[in-house]
Every structure is written in C-alpha cells, then in structure tokens.
Design an enzyme around this catalytic site. Structure first.
Site, short mmCIF file in Angstrom:
data_model
loop_
_atom_site.label_atom_id
_atom_site.label_comp_id
_atom_site.label_asym_id
_atom_site.label_seq_id
_atom_site.Cartn_x
_atom_site.Cartn_y
_atom_site.Cartn_z
N ARG A 77 -2.40 12.93 7.30
CA ARG A 77 -2.84 13.27 5.94
C ARG A 77 -4.33 13.55 5.87
O ARG A 77 -4.82 13.97 4.82
CB ARG A 77 -2.49 12.11 5.00
CG ARG A 77 -3.30 10.85 5.23
CD ARG A 77 -2.99 9.78 4.21
NE ARG A 77 -3.88 8.66 4.28
CZ ARG A 77 -3.64 7.53 4.93
NH1 ARG A 77 -2.51 7.39 5.59
NH2 ARG A 77 -4.52 6.54 4.93
N TYR A 94 -3.51 7.39 12.61
CA TYR A 94 -3.35 6.02 13.07
C TYR A 94 -3.29 5.96 14.60
O TYR A 94 -3.77 5.01 15.22
CB TYR A 94 -2.10 5.40 12.47
CG TYR A 94 -2.23 5.15 10.98
CD1 TYR A 94 -2.72 3.95 10.50
CD2 TYR A 94 -1.86 6.13 10.05
CE1 TYR A 94 -2.85 3.72 9.14
CE2 TYR A 94 -1.99 5.91 8.70
CZ TYR A 94 -2.48 4.70 8.24
OH TYR A 94 -2.62 4.49 6.90
N HIS A 139 3.76 3.95 9.27
CA HIS A 139 4.40 4.11 7.97
C HIS A 139 5.83 4.61 8.15
O HIS A 139 6.29 5.51 7.45
CB HIS A 139 3.62 5.04 7.05
CG HIS A 139 2.27 4.51 6.67
ND1 HIS A 139 1.33 5.27 6.03
CD2 HIS A 139 1.71 3.28 6.84
CE1 HIS A 139 0.24 4.54 5.82
NE2 HIS A 139 0.46 3.32 6.30
#
Length: 891
Positions: free
Chosen positions: A482, A428, A419
């Site tokens: 997150r 990720y 991102h």
C-alpha cells in the site's frame, strides 16, 4: 476473516494457577499493594461477597451515581514502576467499558493525567495487567514521579455509565522494575552487543548515502532548535496516522546522533552538537508525543528512540535512560489487543520484539534481550490462513529459529504475507528483512547468534524474494504494497540494495551471491541475466530479461488483492487484478500515481469507473471469488492465468512470457452491469507514438487519444504493441490531472499534471464473451515491431473460455492454459491432452513439460503427448500450485 478485534483488553486464561499467582505476588518485593481494602477509596463500599485476594474487595455499583472510583492515598512516585494490575469481577451480563486515570497535575486547578481505556469483557473474574507505558498522556501531565491519584471512570471519554453494571475491584498492585546484577561475562557480552548495534546503525547511515545528505543539514537543525528542544516547522499537536509529523523530530535527532558518534563524521564528538542532541531528546522524553496510530506508539517511536539512545548510550543521564526505557517499553511482546491494535502477528510481532530487545540493551536486562531475540528469530504462526499447512522447510528445532512458514511471514516461495494471505514483499517484508539482517549481524559472535540454518532462510528471502523484484534500482510497483507515494519504488529499491550489501557482512560465505544481485539490480545495471519466477503462494509472476522487466500481480479465493491502511492506497482496489507493469529504464511509471486512471491499470480488465468507493481496496476480504489462478515457470519462461469473478465481471485472462514477446489473451469477458475495458498500458508519455492502422502507412499518432478498429501495431518509448486481430482499441497521449491525496489521504490536494500514454481495448457496455489479443514487444524498434506484426514468431493457437494457447515457432515451445480437460493440436500432427484443468509449457523437441495446478487442489493429472499417456502426481501441501517438471515419452 482478517478483521482485528479492537476492544479485547482483559487477559484471560493464565498459565499459572490463580492460587500460585496470588501467593507469588504476596511475596514479591517489587510489588506494592494499593488497595482496594486499604486506603481512602471514594465511590465503593467494602464487600466480602466476591474476593480474589486479601480480606475484602471494593463493590462498585450504581454507576449512574457513582460514575467513578478514586483515591489519592497512594504512593506518588511511580518513576521506577512498570505495570499496574488488578482483578475485576463483573457481576452483570454485559461488557463494561472503563477508563483508568492516573492523575498527574502540573497545576493545582488543572486536570492532566495518563489514561488507559479498557473493557471488562466477560462475567466473573477478569485479570487486568497494564504496562504503564500503555497509558496515554493528556493535558501535559507532571510525569511519573508525581502521580496524585488513581481513578476508575465509567463516564466520559466516549463512555456512558450502565445502570446495570456491578463490579468488584480487588488486588490493585503496582509492580516495580527489578534489576539483576550481571556477571562480568554477561556484562561483557551486553557491551559487545551494544557496540555492534551502534556500529551497525553507523554503517547503514554511511552505506545508504544518508550521511552525505544529512550531515550538511545538521548545523541548520541545530540552529533552528528552540529553547524547549523543538523545531518550529514541526506540528507536534498532530495525532493522526499515515504521515505523523512529530516523527520528523526523531528522524532529525537520529541523524544528529549519528553525526555526533560516527567515525569519519566532521561533527564527531562536537560539544555543541552533543548539547543539541540532549536538548532535543529531552523535549521528546518530557512531552512523550502520542499518535492515534498504534504502529507509531509501539513500533515507530520505540524503534527510532532506542536507536538514538543506544548511539549515545555512554552519555545518557540516569533520568534520560529511565524516561526513554519507559517509552521504548511500549513495545511489549505478545501483549493483548489494546488501543486499536489487534493481535501481533508476522512482521508486526518481529518489530515489537526487536524494540523489546533494544529496551533490554538500554536497561541491561540480558534476560529480556534473550527472550526478545528468540521472538525476532522465530517464524511463529499466530493466525492460520486459508490453505495453510504446518510449516515446511523447518530447518532446526532450536528455540528462536526463523522458519519458512505457510502462514504470515516468509512463504515457501520466498514471498511474504502480512495481514492475512496478502503479498507484502516491499512493505512488511522489507521490515522483516531489515530487522533480521540487523540482528543477525549485531548478534554475530555472541551466545545469541542465529543458527546457520536460519541465516540461510534470511539469505534465501533476500536473494530469491526481495532481490527478484528490483529493476534498475526500483522495486516493482506490485511489490510496494500500500506504500505507493512519491519516489517510493526508488526509495525501496535503495533499501534492498543496502540490505544486500549489508548481508555480505551478515553472511560472508555467500558474499559473491549478494554482490551479483547488487550488480543485477543497481540503477546502472547492464549485465542482467534472464529469469522467470512464479510466486505460487502469492499469485505473482516476475519475468526478467537483459533489456526489460515485467510482472503480473493477481489475486484469488486464496490470496488477497490489496489493502488500504491509514488512508494509504486509497485508489488501488484493482492493483491485484492482473496489473502488468513493463519496465525498460525503470522510470516508465515514476510518480504517475496521482494522475493514473486507477480503473485502467496496465493489464487489468475492469469496469469503466471513477467511483472512489469502488476504487478503494476492500480490506481483508476476498474480491476475486475464484481459485483457478496460478502460473507455471521453468526459471526462464512462464505462463500465468487469472480467472476473474468480481462484482458481476467475469474474464479468463492469460499471459505467456517469452524472450522478446509477452502474449496477452482474454476470453469470456462478460458483465451484467456496465461498460468494461482491458488496459494494455498506462505509462508516462515519452517521445512520439507510431501507429499502423488498416492499409495506411505507419505514421505518428495524432494528438490525444483516438479509437481504432483496425490497428495492426503501435510503438512508444521502446515498446512495440502488436494486435493480431481487429479490436476496438483506444490509444494515444493525453494530459491527465490528479492529486496525491487521491492516493494517500494525508497528502496535499494540489493538482498534479502529466502527459500519459494509454492503450486499452473497449469491450462495450455489458459485454458477453468478449475477447482480446495483443503482444508486447519490450525493447523493440519501430521496424522490429512492424516486422513482428507482418510475420509473427508466436502463433495464437486458441483463445476461448475453454483453452488459451500459443506456440513460439522459433523456440519450438507450446504454452497453454486448459480451463477444462481437453486436447490441443500444435502442428505437424502433434497434440497434447490433459484430463484436468492446468497451465503447462512444453518443449517440443525434448518433450520437457512444466505443469502446475492453479487451483492448488488437485492431487494428480494425466497428460497425453502424441497418444502416449503419463500420470503425474502434483505437488501438495504448501507446495501445491508450484511447478512440476518432467520429460514426457515421445514417439
């Protein structure tokens, strides 16, 4: 800059010429023409004005009257079809939204269908190619063997017809799957890969401890499975992102398939379990549960479903295999944005390619397996990032190799971006490690095996990236991304340890290194070597000692702070603003997240606020508009600097990392808006709190939090806190209340309470050039803390907006942050000067200098030690910001 397009559906700019494409399709036996110049199409008129293929196209105008175009004069069995394509000519000036509807009625009077929303973006001819797996089921359609009619609609589904829209529809073609007979050697290799894949899943199940936990629950899941193959306790109607309940069905089904197939399982080959597996699988294949979040549709569901199907591959019926391949086939490599999903980049692309590889195995499509393997093993740069350069450390020109890149994916410092330039090591980056380790292991010994150079990249990422951020079996909070939820650091830590163990099979030549990392990171680790590592690409410092672990997470004009997606991390807007977590046992912050004051994260200087809008991360936007953020590391010691310029708040923050001390300095703290505090710590309260204030004898802190103006030191849970100068300091223990839904919007709002130890420095309302100074003493006793306060080993040489510097008398080391060119005297007539801003460390006896440019913009710097000048060329390109080590000449 990092917002993904949501409506770009139409494919433009094909590599084949239009004429060759048309002729190729005309001779393609797998393609079936559906119209528009043939069949009974309602709502259009035939036209020769704009024609792409054949003799005539279908003119669709007057959309206020002709709100849809449709025909039932089509082939009705689409069970072996893969894709629908057509050409659309937009004669108007504006984009035209459409819904493609494939009607599939289960009852004569009902309206059930598969739907796909798209937009004809540009004027002129647009080619549309839609895999059938992209169509969303609605109203329980009968299924692909029964497609009653095709409809194109301009009204409904949130759309309003435009009176000015004029479209020409041409070349509607249904493309069927084409199977290729494999040679004996190809079939043998495919079978080998399938066998390796199943064995890998089984080994992970056993090695991760899930086998022991889940196999005891399998009989209960078998017993509660209803006649339809569903579980009553799962809400299958939910479609929202975040925690999507239907995925629990696949998780249970996967555990059941593993229990049925894994050697050593007490249920291996059990007939009743086999029946339950096929019943639950049938339920999913019939209902094709659909989430509103694209990640589940193209990554999560295909990944789990393909694992289940490959585990029971030999037992699959033809119908199960066909239906499953269609769902797994939603993972289409390099497909255009659609249904709320943007361009595939980084780990998202790897996930989708891995699913495509699994589809190839299920469909015996070796060409797809090879192509997907190449994508999985690539580190392809799709969206260029600020400051990015062409890939460095490119280890071979072999197609499909994994490369260390300076854009999304593995970075030269072995951190990980997704991102945009956003640290994603344990999110990720974890997925990247899991997929690459899996496929390198599965493909070993085949013609598709990864090159040794690429295995080295994955090995480097595991050992110098992921393994670095695990302490006592838990991933550092700053590396969780997150995904901050109940037990998430511990869960992710277990995943890293399992990966390291699996890597011994993937890369046996380095098995001893993986085992050493396991011994260092496991929950009961004792022999932990000292280490300091600065991830210069991600503004992230990690400092490890046998007794403790600490890290500092920063952000800059180059590196993003954090994100919120699917309501995950709703309050984490300050996680990248110098958050400094300190662990001894690893449990200091265990599930503290619901009760945290998220504006007082440890190490952070921030306004006093509980405003949810301000606490929420700003996705894909720079929040700290400053590039003087960085660090220096010699592998054992380090220094870091964060220049903060955010929302009217300015601060110069520095950290200096030694063996027994971590010195924290702040200067130039100013705000034109509100009160500001600098948080020292905010962790779970464990045991007593000792304080020494003014001339009073040390004693237990009174209950609650109180403010001090003369606190000399404090001690709590094995950590000493020394305050070298008088400061307005609040410190103590109080019960704090919150809820998990403040962290993740999908979580329960039930109140959560916990006793919390907090310490923070009050800078007052609208401070001007405020400062702070404190020293953390991890692992110190109360007596050692008192001694360090009375006779400190570390001297604070300067703490101003221009220069922040310390000297450790015992180590004879100077560490300094020069915010501007200047000179520093450090005793006995010695001095060091620089002609550019920088961060540096100096070993006084040897003259060994480690230096870095936080801006990552400088080409050179001149350092003068005791009057002797040395010009240094700084690292450039993707290495800009990394540490340079030299030995300076001395008198």
């Amino acid at each position: 800059m990092y917002r993904f397009p949501l409506r770009i559906i139409v494919l433009i700019g094909l590599t084949l010429s239009l004429s060759s494409l048309s002729s190729t399709r005309a001779g393609d036996s797998s393609a079936q023409v559906l119209g528009f110049d043939q069949g009974d199409w309602k709502g259009i008129e035939l036209s020769s004005e704009q024609v792409k293929t054949g003799g005539k196209s279908g003119l669709w105008k007057d959309h206020l009257v002709n709100k849809s175009v449709g025909s039932g004069d089509i082939p009705h069995d689409w069970s072996d079809a893969e894709e629908l394509s057509l050409w659309i000519y937009n004669a108007g000036q504006k984009p035209v939204p459409l819904m493609i509807v494939l009607v599939s009625r289960t009852a004569p009077q009902g309206f059930s269908y598969f739907g796909y929303r798209m937009t004809v973006e540009r004027r002129g001819w647009n080619e549309v190619r839609v895999p059938l797996s992209y169509f969303q089921p609605s109203g329980n359609p009968a299924g692909w063997p029964k497609i009653d009619s095709v409809m194109f609609a301009a009204d409904g589904w949130g759309m309003k017809p435009s009176p000015d829209a004029v479209l020409y529809l041409d070349g509607l073609v249904l493309h069927k799957a084409v199977s290729k007979t494999l040679s004996e050697s190809e079939q043998k290799e495919l079978d080998q890969i399938k066998r390796h894949f199943a064995e890998y899943q089984q080994a992970q199940w056993m090695g991760g401890g899930e086998m022991e936990r889940q196999r005891e629950r399998v009989p209960g899941w078998m017993a509660t499975l209803n006649a339809e193959g569903a579980w009553p306790d799962i809400d299958y109607s939910g479609k929202t992102g975040g925690f999507w309940q239907p995925l629990t069905h696949l998780a249970r089904l996967k555990a059941m398939a593993l229990a049925y197939t894994t050697p050593g399982s007490s249920l291996k080959g059990d007939a009743a379990l086999a029946a339950a597996v096929h019943k639950a699988l049938g339920n999913w294949l019939r209902n094709d549960y659909w989430s509103s979040a694209w990640w589940y549709r193209e990554i999560g569901v295909p990944a789990d479903l393909s694992k289940i199907m490959l585990l029971i591959d030999a037992d699959l019926t033809r119908e199960e295999r066909s239906a499953g391949i269609r769902i797994v086939g939603r993972a289409v490599m390099d497909s255009p944005p659609h249904w709320g999903r943007g361009v595939l980049t980084g780990q998202n692309r790897v996930w989708v390619a891995a699913n495509a590889l699994a589809k190839g195995l299920l469909a015996s499509d070796l060409a797809l397996v090879r192509r997907a393997r190449d994508v999985v093993f690539e580190e392809v740069v799709i969206a260029s990032q600020p400051g990015g350069t062409k890939p460095v450390f490119k280890t071979s020109g072999r197609p499909g190799d994994i490369d260390v890149s300076t854009q999304e994916g593995v970075q030269p410092d072995f951190s990980f971006y997704q991102h945009g330039p956003l640290l994603q090591l344990g999110n990720y980056g974890m997925g990247f490690a899991q997929d690459t380790v899996q496929w390198i292991t599965v493909l070993r010994g085949t013609s598709l095996a990864a090159s040794p150079e690429k295995m080295a990249v994955v090995s480097g990422y595991l050992l110098d990236g992921l393994a670095t951020v695990v302490w006592k079996g838990r991933v550092d909070i700053s590396s969780c991304g997150r995904q901050i939820g109940p037990q998430s650091p511990a869960g992710k830590g277990g995943e890293v340890l399992l990966l390291l163990d699996t890597a011994k099979t993937m890369d046996p030549e380095h098995a001893s290194q993986y085992q050493a990392a396991i011994e260092r990171d496991r929950p009961d680790a004792t022999a932990i070597p000292a280490q300091n590592k600065y991830f210069w690409r991600s503004d992230y410092m990690v400092h490890r000692r046998p007794e403790y672990y600490t890290s500092t997470r920063m952000n800059s004009a180059r590196v993003l702070a954090t994100e919120v997606v699917n309501t995950e991390n709703l309050s984490g807007g300050y996680l990248g603003d110098g958050a400094t977590f300190l662990y001894l046992t690893g449990r200091e912050y265990e599930d503290i997240f619901p009760v945290w004051d998220w504006a007082r994260l440890p190490g952070v200087t921030a306004p006093v606020t509980t405003d949810k809008a301000r606490l929420k991360p700003r996705n894909w936007k720079v929040t700290n508009d400053c590039d003087f953020v960085g660090g220096v590391s010699d592998g054992g010691y380090g220094a870091a600097v964060l220049t903060l310029n955010r929302d009217g708040l300015a601060a110069k923050k520095s950290w200096f990392y030694f063996d027994d001390e971590i010195v924290n300095l702040g200067a130039g703290i100013s705000s034109d808006r509100e009160p500001v505090v600098s948080s020292v710590n905010q962790c779970l309260a464990t045991g007593e709190v000792m304080v020494a204030a003014g001339d009073a004898n040390p004693g237990n802190a009174d209950g609650g939090v109180r403010e001090y103006t003369d606190l000399k030191w404090a001690w709590h849970d094995g950590v000493g806190y020394v305050f070298p100068s008088p400061q307005r300091l609040s410190l103590g223990v109080q019960e704090q209340t919150g809820a998990w839904n403040l962290v993740n919007g999908r979580a329960k709002p039930d109140p959560v309470k916990a006793p919390v130890f907090s310490a923070w420095i009050n800078h007052g309302d609208k401070p001007r050039n405020a400062t702070y100074e404190y020293v953390l003493l991890p692992g110190a006793s109360r007596e050692q803390t008192a001694a360090a306060a009375a006779s400190p080993k570390v001297q604070i040489l300067q703490n101003t907006r221009e220069l922040q510097a310390v000297r450790h008398a015992g180590l004879k080391r100077v560490e300094a942050v020069f915010h501007q060119p200047g000179a520093l005297s450090f005793g006995e007539g010695r001095s060091i000067a620089v002609d550019r801003p920088c961060v540096l460390m100096l070993e006084e006896l040897s003259g060994r200098l480690t230096i870095a440019d936080p801006t990552q913009l400088l080409k050179e710097i001149t350092v003068t030690l005791d009057g002797k000048e040395t010009k240094l060329m700084l690292p450039a390109g993707a290495m800009a910001g990394s540490t340079l080590t030299v030995v300076l000449p001395q008198a």
